[in-house]
Write a protein that holds these residues in place. Sequence first.
Motif, mmCIF file in Angstrom:
data_model
loop_
_atom_site.group_PDB
_atom_site.id
_atom_site.type_symbol
_atom_site.label_atom_id
_atom_site.label_comp_id
_atom_site.label_asym_id
_atom_site.label_seq_id
_atom_site.Cartn_x
_atom_site.Cartn_y
_atom_site.Cartn_z
ATOM 1 N N TYR A 7 0.862 -1.185 0.000
ATOM 2 C CA TYR A 7 0.000 0.000 0.000
ATOM 3 C C TYR A 7 0.895 1.229 0.000
ATOM 4 O O TYR A 7 1.923 1.218 0.682
ATOM 5 C CB TYR A 7 -0.913 0.007 1.225
ATOM 6 C CG TYR A 7 -2.091 0.941 1.086
ATOM 7 C CD1 TYR A 7 -3.272 0.510 0.494
ATOM 8 C CD2 TYR A 7 -2.005 2.266 1.510
ATOM 9 C CE1 TYR A 7 -4.348 1.371 0.339
ATOM 10 C CE2 TYR A 7 -3.074 3.134 1.363
ATOM 11 C CZ TYR A 7 -4.241 2.679 0.778
ATOM 12 O OH TYR A 7 -5.303 3.534 0.615
ATOM 13 N N LYS A 9 -1.609 1.392 -3.553
ATOM 14 C CA LYS A 9 -1.641 0.665 -4.809
ATOM 15 C C LYS A 9 -1.204 1.580 -5.951
ATOM 16 O O LYS A 9 -1.344 2.795 -5.883
ATOM 17 C CB LYS A 9 -3.045 0.115 -5.056
ATOM 18 C CG LYS A 9 -3.502 -0.874 -3.982
ATOM 19 C CD LYS A 9 -4.957 -1.232 -4.131
ATOM 20 C CE LYS A 9 -5.404 -2.207 -3.047
ATOM 21 N NZ LYS A 9 -6.843 -2.501 -3.123
ATOM 22 N N VAL A 21 2.950 -1.455 -7.263
ATOM 23 C CA VAL A 21 2.011 -2.381 -6.624
ATOM 24 C C VAL A 21 0.918 -2.675 -7.650
ATOM 25 O O VAL A 21 0.243 -1.757 -8.118
ATOM 26 C CB VAL A 21 1.403 -1.789 -5.337
ATOM 27 C CG1 VAL A 21 0.420 -2.781 -4.716
ATOM 28 C CG2 VAL A 21 2.498 -1.419 -4.345
ATOM 29 N N ARG A 23 -1.916 -5.946 -9.460
ATOM 30 C CA ARG A 23 -2.691 -7.157 -9.199
ATOM 31 C C ARG A 23 -2.846 -7.947 -10.489
ATOM 32 O O ARG A 23 -3.102 -7.383 -11.556
ATOM 33 C CB ARG A 23 -4.082 -6.775 -8.679
ATOM 34 C CG ARG A 23 -4.963 -7.960 -8.298
ATOM 35 C CD ARG A 23 -6.334 -7.502 -7.886
ATOM 36 N NE ARG A 23 -7.147 -7.105 -9.028
ATOM 37 C CZ ARG A 23 -8.273 -6.402 -8.938
ATOM 38 N NH1 ARG A 23 -8.703 -5.994 -7.758
ATOM 39 N NH2 ARG A 23 -8.956 -6.087 -10.022
ATOM 40 N N LEU A 56 -1.521 -10.048 -5.333
ATOM 41 C CA LEU A 56 -0.880 -8.736 -5.334
ATOM 42 C C LEU A 56 0.635 -8.881 -5.422
ATOM 43 O O LEU A 56 1.225 -9.775 -4.803
ATOM 44 C CB LEU A 56 -1.232 -7.955 -4.063
ATOM 45 C CG LEU A 56 -2.553 -7.175 -4.035
ATOM 46 C CD1 LEU A 56 -2.685 -6.456 -2.706
ATOM 47 C CD2 LEU A 56 -2.625 -6.170 -5.176
ATOM 48 N N SER A 58 4.336 -6.465 -5.226
ATOM 49 C CA SER A 58 4.912 -5.183 -4.845
ATOM 50 C C SER A 58 6.428 -5.244 -4.979
ATOM 51 O O SER A 58 7.078 -6.080 -4.342
ATOM 52 C CB SER A 58 4.525 -4.806 -3.411
ATOM 53 O OG SER A 58 5.134 -3.586 -3.050
ATOM 54 N N TYR A 84 -4.573 -0.514 -11.410
ATOM 55 C CA TYR A 84 -4.228 0.586 -10.518
ATOM 56 C C TYR A 84 -3.464 1.698 -11.238
ATOM 57 O O TYR A 84 -2.930 2.609 -10.600
ATOM 58 C CB TYR A 84 -3.366 0.083 -9.357
ATOM 59 C CG TYR A 84 -3.984 -1.035 -8.557
ATOM 60 C CD1 TYR A 84 -5.327 -1.002 -8.195
ATOM 61 C CD2 TYR A 84 -3.235 -2.141 -8.171
ATOM 62 C CE1 TYR A 84 -5.899 -2.035 -7.462
ATOM 63 C CE2 TYR A 84 -3.797 -3.179 -7.439
ATOM 64 C CZ TYR A 84 -5.128 -3.124 -7.095
ATOM 65 O OH TYR A 84 -5.691 -4.147 -6.378
ATOM 66 N N GLU A 248 -12.536 -2.362 -2.410
ATOM 67 C CA GLU A 248 -11.840 -1.720 -3.529
ATOM 68 C C GLU A 248 -12.447 -0.363 -3.841
ATOM 69 O O GLU A 248 -11.736 0.613 -4.126
ATOM 70 C CB GLU A 248 -11.897 -2.623 -4.760
ATOM 71 C CG GLU A 248 -11.149 -2.092 -5.972
ATOM 72 C CD GLU A 248 -9.643 -2.047 -5.755
ATOM 73 O OE1 GLU A 248 -9.006 -1.146 -6.321
ATOM 74 O OE2 GLU A 248 -9.109 -2.915 -5.040
ATOM 75 N N ASP A 251 -11.161 2.166 -1.414
ATOM 76 C CA ASP A 251 -9.775 2.531 -1.737
ATOM 77 C C ASP A 251 -9.739 3.566 -2.861
ATOM 78 O O ASP A 251 -8.944 4.513 -2.838
ATOM 79 C CB ASP A 251 -8.980 1.296 -2.167
ATOM 80 C CG ASP A 251 -8.507 0.465 -0.980
ATOM 81 O OD1 ASP A 251 -8.596 0.965 0.161
ATOM 82 O OD2 ASP A 251 -8.046 -0.674 -1.197
#
Length: 606
Positions: A7, A9, A21, A23, A56, A58, A84, A248, A251
Amino acid sequence: MRKGNFYPKGVKAVDGAMQFVFRMERAAKDVAIAFFAGTKELLRIPIPDDCRHGLLYSVVIDDLPKEADSYCYYAGESWAADCYAGGVIGMKPYGREKGPLRYALPGKPYDWEEDGRPEHPYGRCVIYGIHVRGFTRHTSSGVRRKGTFAGVVEKLPYLKELGVTTLELMPAYEFDEYEKPQAQYLQEEQAKINYWGFKAGYYYAPKSAYAHGKDARTEMKDMVRILHKSGIEVLMQFYFPESCAVGEIMDILRFWAEEYHIDGFHLIGRRIDSSVPAADPFLKDTKIILEQCAADEIPAETGGAGCRNLAVWQESFTKDMRRALKGDEGCLKPLLFHLGHNHKNAAIVNAIAGYNGFTLYDMVSYDRKHNEANGEDNRDGTDCNDSWNCGAEGKTRKRTVQMLRCRQMYNAMTLVLLSQGTPYIQSGSEFGQTQEGNNNPYCQDNRLTWLNWKLLHTNRLLFDHVRWLIRLRRAHKIFHREEPLQGLDYLGSGCPDISFHGKEAWKPETDYYNRHAAVMYCGKYAKDREGNADADFYLACNMHWEPHRFALPKLPRGMVWKLVLDTADMQEYSGTQCRPKAIAAGSLIDTEERSIQLYESGKKEE
C-alpha cells in the motif's frame, strides 16, 4: 529490485526509487515488468515470486532508465492490464478503436499551492452536473480547448456568474468509450460510443481524452485547484458494477480524495451499505451521494466539519415534481412534501432533470421518447417520462405553446431551487438545452449532447431567472435549513416553521383532484449568527389549467407581503431588476393558470 509495501496501490516514488504495486486477475507464472520510451521497449525485468502476496505484487526498483516514460506488466508473453494505473497511454483520440496500451510513469510531485477545500455544507450547495467533453465541445462554447478539463476552467466566469457552488462531473476516470460490434455480421462503422461512461474502467486514472495536452493528471489537478480557488467544489460520478468489491471501491474514493483533492462522489451502479462510507474516518469531510438508498437507512453519525457527508439522490422528487407540473391528479401532497422535506441524518439531493432521461426543455416539449438515432428501434430508454409537450410534439412555431413551455421551465426551476434539500441542475437546463426528445443519448457524441451555448442568448430570461433564484436561496437560510422542518411552533413564536395554505389561509385543500396550494416558511426558525430572523416567505403554486385565488396569512403589525416573483409574468422579468410589489397581509391574491408566485415579508413603507 526488492520487495515493497502493498500500500498504496499503483506506482509511487519511494526514497528516490519507484514502487510498483499491481494485481494479477488470476495466478500467473513468469510475471515481468517492461519499461518503454515512447513505443520502444527498453528492458523487461522478471519479478521474483517472493514479491507476491496472493494476487498482489509489490516491488521497488532503483535506477530506472532516464528516458523511460511508461511501463507494462506481462505474464509470460501475455500483456496484463494494470487496474491501478494512474495514467493510460493509448486511449486517445476520443471515439477511435484503441491499440496497444501502456501506462504512464508518474512525473514530478504536483504543487497544489496551499489548496484548500471549500467544504460547503449540503444545505448551501447548488450542484451543477456536467459532461466534461460535452460541456465545451460545441463550436458555440467559445473556449479554445474544447471538450477538456482545461475547457471547463475557461468556463469558470460563467459558473461564477450563475452562482453554482459545486461541480459534478459525469465519469471522468479512464474508460474505453469505443465499443466494437459484438456480432460478426455487424460492420465496423456500426460501433458505438459509450458517451456517458457508465462502465468499469481504470478507476485510478483521469480520462486522457478529456485532456487538451498529454498530461491528463496535471490538467485535471489544475482544474480542481483553480475551481477551489474560486470557492467551487468538484464531485465525481463513479459507476461500479456489482462485481466490484466494496473494499476496492473505498480505496478508490480515498485515492481521489487524497491525490486529486476531489470533494465528493456520486456513486452509481453497485448498491453500497451507507454504514461503510459513514464509518470511514478519512472520508468524513468528503461528500458521498448514494443512489438506491433511502434516507432512513443512513446512520445518525454522519457529521463532519459541520457538514453531514452522506446524501441520498431522491428519485421520487423528479417523478413527483414532474407530475405536479403536468397537473396530474393526486400530485398536491407529494408537491408540498418535497417543498419542505429534509432529513436529520442525511442530505437530500433534488433534481427535476438529471444526467438520465429528458432534459428540462424536452420535459415540456415531448410526450414520448424519440431515441431512433440510437439504433435500437426506439426500444431503449424509459417509456415513463412524466412529461407533457404543452400542446405540440417537439419543435413548433405556435406562440402560445412556446410561452407555456417557458412558463413550465420557470416553474420547474423555482420548485427545484426553493425546495428544502440540495438542488441539482443538469448543465444546460438554465438555458433550454434540448436532446430533441432522446431520453437515453448514452451513445451520442455530437450536437445532440454537446451544450449549444447559442441558447444562452436565445433563452436569456430563463438563465436570469435561475441565477436570481440561486442568489435568493443563498441569501435566505430559510430555504436551506440543515434541520428537518417539523410543521410545529416549537419556538412559541405564534407560527410554525412551515405551514400549508389554500384559498383560505391555514386551510390547505389537498384532495386528489386539487392542483393548487401554498407553503409558508417562517423566518424566525432561520436566524443568522447575530440572531436576526430571516424574512417570511409565501410560495403559491397553481399547477391547474385554471386561475385560482389564495388568501395571504396575516403578518405582525407594520409588516406587509411583497410580491417578488410571478412566473406568469416572466416575459417582463429580468432577474436582479425585479421590483417588489407590496400587498397588505390578509389580502386575496390571484394566480394565473400553471404559475407560481413568491411573496416576501417586509416592513410597511411610510
